[in-house]
Design an enzyme around this catalytic site. Structure first.
Site, PDB file in Angstrom:
ATOM      1  N   PHE A  10       0.855  -1.193   0.000  1.00 12.12           N
ATOM      2  CA  PHE A  10       0.000   0.000   0.000  1.00 12.12           C
ATOM      3  C   PHE A  10       0.888   1.239   0.000  1.00 12.12           C
ATOM      4  CE2 PHE A  10      -2.603   3.424   1.740  1.00 12.12           C
ATOM      5  CZ  PHE A  10      -3.742   3.283   0.960  1.00 12.12           C
ATOM      6  N   ASP A  12       9.179   2.463   1.095  1.00 12.39           N
ATOM      7  CA  ASP A  12       8.064   3.245   1.612  1.00 12.39           C
ATOM      8  C   ASP A  12       8.024   3.018   3.125  1.00 12.39           C
ATOM      9  OD1 ASP A  12       5.630   4.107   2.559  1.00 12.39           O
ATOM     10  OD2 ASP A  12       4.478   3.404   0.836  1.00 12.39           O
ATOM     11  N   LYS A  41       3.144  10.120   8.089  1.00  9.23           N
ATOM     12  CA  LYS A  41       2.502   9.660   9.324  1.00  9.23           C
ATOM     13  C   LYS A  41       3.218  10.183  10.581  1.00  9.23           C
ATOM     14  CE  LYS A  41       0.105   5.562   7.555  1.00  9.23           C
ATOM     15  NZ  LYS A  41      -1.287   5.726   7.889  1.00  9.23           N
TER      16      LYS A  41
HETATM   17  C1  LIG Z   1       3.057   2.273   3.686  1.00  8.17           C
HETATM   18  C2  LIG Z   1       2.134   3.405   3.382  1.00  8.17           C
HETATM   19  N1  LIG Z   1       2.419   4.226   2.353  1.00  8.17           N
HETATM   20  C3  LIG Z   1       1.630   5.262   2.037  1.00  8.17           C
HETATM   21  C4  LIG Z   1       0.490   5.526   2.742  1.00  8.17           C
HETATM   22  C5  LIG Z   1      -0.365   6.692   2.358  1.00  8.17           C
HETATM   23  O1  LIG Z   1      -0.193   7.743   3.251  1.00  8.17           O
HETATM   24  P1  LIG Z   1      -1.231   8.961   3.257  1.00  8.17           P
HETATM   25  O2  LIG Z   1      -2.544   8.399   3.661  1.00  8.17           O
HETATM   26  O3  LIG Z   1      -0.639   9.935   4.251  1.00  8.17           O
HETATM   27  O4  LIG Z   1      -1.267   9.517   1.882  1.00  8.17           O
HETATM   28  C6  LIG Z   1       0.152   4.708   3.812  1.00  8.17           C
HETATM   29  C7  LIG Z   1      -1.087   4.961   4.576  1.00  8.17           C
HETATM   30  O5  LIG Z   1      -1.627   4.124   5.237  1.00  8.17           O
HETATM   31  C8  LIG Z   1       0.986   3.624   4.146  1.00  8.17           C
HETATM   32  O6  LIG Z   1       0.710   2.800   5.159  1.00  8.17           O
END
Ligand SMILES: Cc1ncc(COP(=O)(O)O)c(C=O)c1O
Length: 404
Positions: free
Chosen positions: A139, A224, A253
């Site tokens: 994700f 990520d 986050k």
């Molecule tokens: C691993 C990862 N990348 C990207 C995101 C997306 O982040 P945002 O919701 O701040 O755009 C998330 C959100 O849960 C995530 O867990």
């Protein structure tokens, strides 16, 4: 305005229906506790989905916000500002990175990473080098590029033609990656522990091999760390414990401890591909966000806090194992640091949400990660008493589900 009745029903009247929020509306938070409109108190094991790394209203963050709030809120990138430069310097000093790009969310940090990887590959190796390889169940956010790179087609289907040349292989499947990667691959994108996909750790040897394959094919390795970063797994960034250094890392986050901010970290050589005008964001590097993030970063990178995450992991694991020994509903308790998941056993397949709803009844907030995992991502400085009280409530929630 202040006389308006603000109820959960109002959400259904005035909000776009893309979310289905809980019935309660929290109005106040302190540490790992929240209170709703009726004054009911909750223990927060969800942490705003791994965002509130220092709980709610941590004094260092409140003070940074107040101080900056009386100085300067916003400039845009026509000018730079002191909090952004201070935070960037601290990120560079603490990680492999030499350059930082600021934005406002995890998706934006990943969008920047993907655009940078493409531009770097095209500029340095030619127009054919555009393939992005990512992992099923991964994700990366909800922009069209990031959701396409994410490993669940259901999230990107139905919006018309998708960004092209994005392929997926199963996580931890080295043979599949080997079969797909080539000199045409511009980047391999992965979470160093899949969060939304179900709290799935990579095999250390797999991550090492991914790094080697990227090097062989001049492909960039993008980590990520939006969910795993800033102390969540007990290391400042998860890559540090894995012993594998990425070329690009994204953070969001916990970086802002509750104030929206995202960052993309990389090396000078790779960053050079994002020349003036190639990418940007009005709010990226906003002084308020950076001032709060600096305070959060300073607090979390203290070894006492990072070691405290490992200690707290033990409290959770012991407590959850004890609950499971009594009720026998979880096949596995997995994850790292304070990103933990209870995996449903055969009998409770697909029922993680029932545990979340029962926990809410017991005044405990938890998360799920798919239909089969109850997820915990609490404050990194949650107290022993709060963990014990929260686990006692979780046990009552488990009993509710098990006893029907
Ligand atoms: C691993 C990862 N990348 C990207 C995101 C997306 O982040 P945002 O919701 O701040 O755009 C998330 C959100 O849960 C995530 O867990």
């Amino acid at each position: 305005m202040s006389d308006m009745a603000v109820t959960r029903e109002l959400f259904d009247q005035v909000m776009v229906p893309n979310y289905a929020p809980a019935q309660v509306i929290p109005v106040r938070g302190q540490g790992a506790r929240l209170w709703d409109q009726q004054g009911r108190e909750y223990i927060d094991f969800a942490g705003g989905i791994a965002v509130n790394c220092l709980g709610h209203c941590h004094p260092a963050l409140v003070s940074a916000l107040k101080e900056q709030g009386e100085k300067l809120w916003h400039l845009s990138n026509v000018m730079t500002n002191e909090p952004a430069l201070r935070l960037a310097k601290k990120l560079v000093d603490a990680t492999f990175a030499e350059k930082v790009y600021f934005c406002n969310s995890g998706a934006e940090a990943n969008e920047a990473a993907l655009k940078l990887a493409r531009r770097y590959a095209i500029d340095n190796f030619g127009p054919e080098k555009t393939q992005i390889i990512a992992f099923t169940q991964g994700f990366h956010g909800r922009t069209f590029f990031t959701v396409t790179v994410g490993g669940q087609a259901a999230y990107s289907d139905g919006f018309g033609p998708k960004p092209a040349d994005v392929d997926h292989v199963p996580y931890n499947d080295l043979a599949a990656l080997k079969a797909l990667i080539s000199d045409r691959t511009c980047a391999v994108v992965m979470e160093p522990l899949q969060g939304e996909g179900g709290i799935i750790s990579p095999e250390p040897a797999f991550v090492q091999a991914v790094r080697e394959l990227c090097d062989q094919h001049n492909a960039l390795l993008v980590f990520d760390e939006v969910q795993t970063g800033v102390g969540r797994t007990g290391a400042l960034y998860a890559y540090m414990d894995l012993g594998v250094t990425p070329d690009i890392l994204t953070s969001a986050k916990a970086l802002g401890g509750g104030f929206p901010i995202g960052a993309m970290l990389t090396t000078t050589r790779i960053a050079a591909a994002l020349k003036v005008g190639t990418h940007g964001s009005t709010y990226g590097g906003n002084p308020l966000a950076c001032a709060v993030a600096e305070a959060a970063f300073d607090t979390v990178k203290d070894p006492a806090v990072l070691n405290g995450v490992k200690e707290r992991e033990t409290w959770y694991r012991e407590g959850l194992e004890a609950i499971n020994a009594k009720y026998g509903c979880f096949g596995q308790i997995r994850g790292k640091g304070l990103l933990l998941g209870c995996v449903m056993n055969e009998q409770y397949q697909g029922r993680a949400r029932d545990f979340l709803l029962a926990a809410m009844e017991e005044q405990l907030m938890v998360l799920i990660a798919g239909a089969n995992v109850v997820r915990f991502a609490p404050s990194l400085v949650i107290t022993k008493e709060e963990v014990a009280e929260g686990l006692a409530r979780f046990e009552r929630a488990v009993a509710r589900v098990v006893n029907g």
